[in-house]
Design an enzyme around this catalytic site. Structure first.
Site, PDB file in Angstrom:
ATOM      1  CE  LYS A 195      46.508 -17.284 -80.291  1.00 46.35           C
ATOM      2  NZ  LYS A 195      45.960 -17.861 -79.125  1.00 46.35           N
ATOM      3  NE  ARG A 226      43.700 -11.709 -74.738  1.00 48.75           N
ATOM      4  CZ  ARG A 226      44.814 -11.312 -75.255  1.00 48.75           C
ATOM      5  NH1 ARG A 226      44.958 -10.109 -74.830  1.00 48.75           N
ATOM      6  NH2 ARG A 226      45.639 -11.850 -76.221  1.00 48.75           N
ATOM      7  NE  ARG A 235      46.642 -14.359 -74.691  1.00 52.34           N
ATOM      8  CZ  ARG A 235      46.232 -14.698 -73.552  1.00 52.34           C
ATOM      9  NH1 ARG A 235      47.047 -15.018 -72.545  1.00 52.34           N
ATOM     10  NH2 ARG A 235      44.973 -14.592 -73.174  1.00 52.34           N
ATOM     11  CE  LYS A 275      43.019 -17.263 -82.319  1.00 48.15           C
ATOM     12  NZ  LYS A 275      43.110 -18.021 -81.130  1.00 48.15           N
ATOM     13  CB  SER A 309      36.553 -12.642 -80.645  1.00 48.83           C
ATOM     14  OG  SER A 309      37.903 -11.912 -80.217  1.00 48.83           O
ATOM     15  CE1 TYR A 318      34.098 -17.851 -81.389  1.00 45.59           C
ATOM     16  CE2 TYR A 318      35.066 -16.199 -82.678  1.00 45.59           C
ATOM     17  CZ  TYR A 318      35.077 -17.072 -81.834  1.00 45.59           C
ATOM     18  OH  TYR A 318      36.235 -17.345 -81.047  1.00 45.59           O
TER      19      TYR A 318
HETATM   20  C1  PBG Z   1      44.172 -18.854 -76.479  1.00 43.74           C
HETATM   21  C2  PBG Z   1      43.205 -18.246 -77.606  1.00 43.74           C
HETATM   22  C3  PBG Z   1      42.850 -16.794 -77.821  1.00 43.74           C
HETATM   23  C4  PBG Z   1      41.937 -17.247 -79.046  1.00 43.74           C
HETATM   24  C5  PBG Z   1      41.863 -18.563 -79.228  1.00 43.74           C
HETATM   25  N1  PBG Z   1      42.482 -19.170 -78.245  1.00 43.74           N
HETATM   26  C6  PBG Z   1      43.035 -15.626 -77.354  1.00 43.74           C
HETATM   27  C7  PBG Z   1      44.341 -14.880 -77.069  1.00 43.74           C
HETATM   28  O1  PBG Z   1      45.325 -15.562 -77.534  1.00 43.74           O
HETATM   29  O2  PBG Z   1      44.296 -14.234 -76.099  1.00 43.74           O
HETATM   30  C8  PBG Z   1      41.284 -16.164 -79.702  1.00 43.74           C
HETATM   31  C9  PBG Z   1      39.910 -16.241 -80.464  1.00 43.74           C
HETATM   32  C10 PBG Z   1      39.302 -15.311 -80.737  1.00 43.74           C
HETATM   33  O3  PBG Z   1      39.495 -14.058 -80.622  1.00 43.74           O
HETATM   34  O4  PBG Z   1      38.046 -15.592 -81.512  1.00 43.74           O
HETATM   35  N2  PBG Z   1      43.762 -19.643 -75.964  1.00 43.74           N
END
Ligand code: PBG
Length: 329
Positions: free
Chosen positions: A203, A213, A224, A255, A281, A320
Site C-alpha cells: 500500500k 479522505r 502517512r 493499492k 478514489s 466503486y
Molecule cells: C485507510 C484507507 C485509505 C483508503 C482505504 N483505506 C486511505 C488512506 O490510506 O489514506 C483509500 C481508498 C481510496 O482512496 O479509495 N483506512
C-alpha cells in the site's frame, strides 16, 4: 497481398476483423465475480451524502447501505468492503469508536449480514484512521509518532469486534509491521478461525487517496509516509509480501491499482493466494472528471482500466463502479 509479394509469417490483424472474432480470442475477461464494492456508511445521517470528489459515490445511511449490498449481490458482485464514518464527536486519540461493538462499522456489518447472509462476502476495513481525531491509522506515542506495537493491540481488538459483528473477511489497511500476524492470532483466540485476512500488502503513500479522505471525513494533517510505502519502491513490496504470507494472510492486495500495475504483476507471479487490486478514489475521480469535461469516453475508460488491472494479474478488483460494471457485463 501487395504487388511486392507476400510477407512471410502471420498477420495478427486477421484475428481482429470482427467483434465476434475479437471476443473469441480475448485473453482476459472481466466477470462480475471478480468485483468487490467498497462502500461508506456514515453515522447519524438520514439521507445519503454525495462525495463531491467521487461523482456517483455516496456516504450511505444504514438503510441505503443495505440496499446497495443487495444491489451488488443481484448484479453478481462477489463482495462488499465496508468503511465506517463515525460522528465527529466520537473521534478520539485511540479511535475507540472503531472497537465499540455499537460503533458505526460494527452496526453496519450486522445490518449487511442480516440482509445478505453468506451470499455476499462481507469485508471490513481494519484501520483506525476513520476513528481517530488526529486521522492517523494508528495511535500516537508521546512524541506524536505512530506507535507500531501499541497500534497492533488496537487492531487485535478491532479484528475481534468486526468478526463478532459478522465480517467474513477483515482487511488491515494501516501498514503496521506485524499487523497480519497479530490479527490472525486475535481471530483464532476468539473463536474466529474461519474469518479470513485480506492483507493490504503493498500500500503506497499516494496522492490518489485524496477523494477518499473527503469520503471518510478524515481529520489527517500531514501524511502517512512513515507507514505507507514510497512510490519509488518495488522490491520493498516483495518483502512486505513475504511477511504477510508468513503471518498468515489468506489474500493479498496491491493499492492503488493503475499506477502500480508492475507491482501487481510481480506479486501475482510470486504467490499462490488470491491477489486483489484496489482501484481507489483518485482513479475514479480522474475518469469521472475527464468524462464530465467530454475529454474521454467514461464507460470505455472504466472497462479498459479494469481489464488492464485484471491483465496485470488481479484475481479480485475493488472498484466503486463494481455494481454498475457487473450489470453491464
Ligand atoms: C485507510 C484507507 C485509505 C483508503 C482505504 N483505506 C486511505 C488512506 O490510506 O489514506 C483509500 C481508498 C481510496 O482512496 O479509495 N483506512
Amino acid at each position: 497481398m501487395t504487388k511486392y509479394g507476400t510477407f512471410p509469417g502471420a498477420r495478427p490483424r486477421r484475428l481482429r476483423t470482427t467483434p465476434a472474432m475479437r471476443r473469441m480470442v480475448a485473453e482476459h475477461r472481466l466477470h462480475p465475480a471478480d468485483l468487490i464494492l467498497p462502500a461508506f456508511v456514515r453515522e447519524g445521517i438520514s439521507e445519503p451524502v454525495p462525495i463531491s470528489a467521487m461523482p456517483g459515490v455516496v456516504q450511505h445511511t444504514r438503510d441505503t447501505l443495505r440496499k446497495a449490498a443487495v444491489e451488488a449481490l443481484e448484479a453478481g458482485v462477489s463482495g462488499i468492503m465496508l468503511f465506517g464514518v463515525p460522528e465527529e464527536a466520537k473521534k478520539d486519540a485511540a479511535g475507540t469508536a472503531g472497537t465499540d461493538s455499537d460503533g458505526i462499522l460494527q452496526v453496519a456489518l450486522r445490518d449487511v449480514r442480516a440482509e445478505v447472509g453468506d451470499d455476499l462476502v462481507v469485508m471490513s476495513d481494519l484501520c483506525l484512521d476513520e476513528f481517530t481525531d488526529h486521522g492517523h491509522c494508528g495511535v500516537l506515542d508521546a512524541r506524536g509518532r505512530v506507535d507500531n506495537d501499541a497500534t497492533l493491540e488496537r487492531y487485535a481488538e478491532m479484528a475481534q469486534v468486526q468478526a463478532d459483528a459478522g465480517a467474513h473477511v477483515v482487511a488491515p489497511s494501516g501498514m503496521m509491521d506485524g499487523q497480519v500476524g497479530v490479527i490472525r492470532d486475535a481471530l483464532d483466540q476468539t473463536g474466529h478461525e474461519d474469518v479470513s485476512v485480506l492483507a493490504y500488502t503493498a500500500k503506497y503513500s499516494s496522492a490518489f487517496y485524496g477523494p477518499f479522505r473527503e469520503a471518510v471525513g478524515s481529520s489527517l494533517q500531514g501524511d502517512r509516509k512513515t507507514y505507507q510505502q514510497d512510490p519509488a519502491n518495488l522490491r520493498e513490496s516483495m518483502r512486505e509480501l513475504a511477511l504477510d504470507l508468513e503471518e498468515g494472510a489468506d489474500m493479498v492486495m496491491v493499492k492503488p491499482a493503475l499506477p502500480y500495475l508492475d507491482v501487481l504483476a510481480k506479486v501475482a507471479d510470486a504467490v499462490d493466494v488470491p491477489v486483489a487490486a484496489y482501484q481507489i478514489s483518485g482513479e475514479l475521480a480522474m475518469i469521472e472528471a475527464a468524462a464530465e469535461k467530454g475529454w474521454i469516453d467514461r464507460d470505455k475508460a472504466i472497462l479498459e482500466t479494469l481489464t488492464g488491472i485484471k491483465r496485470a494479474g488481479a484475481d479480485l478488483i475493488l472498484t466503486y463502479w463494481a455494481t454498475e460494471v457487473a450489470r453491464g457485463l
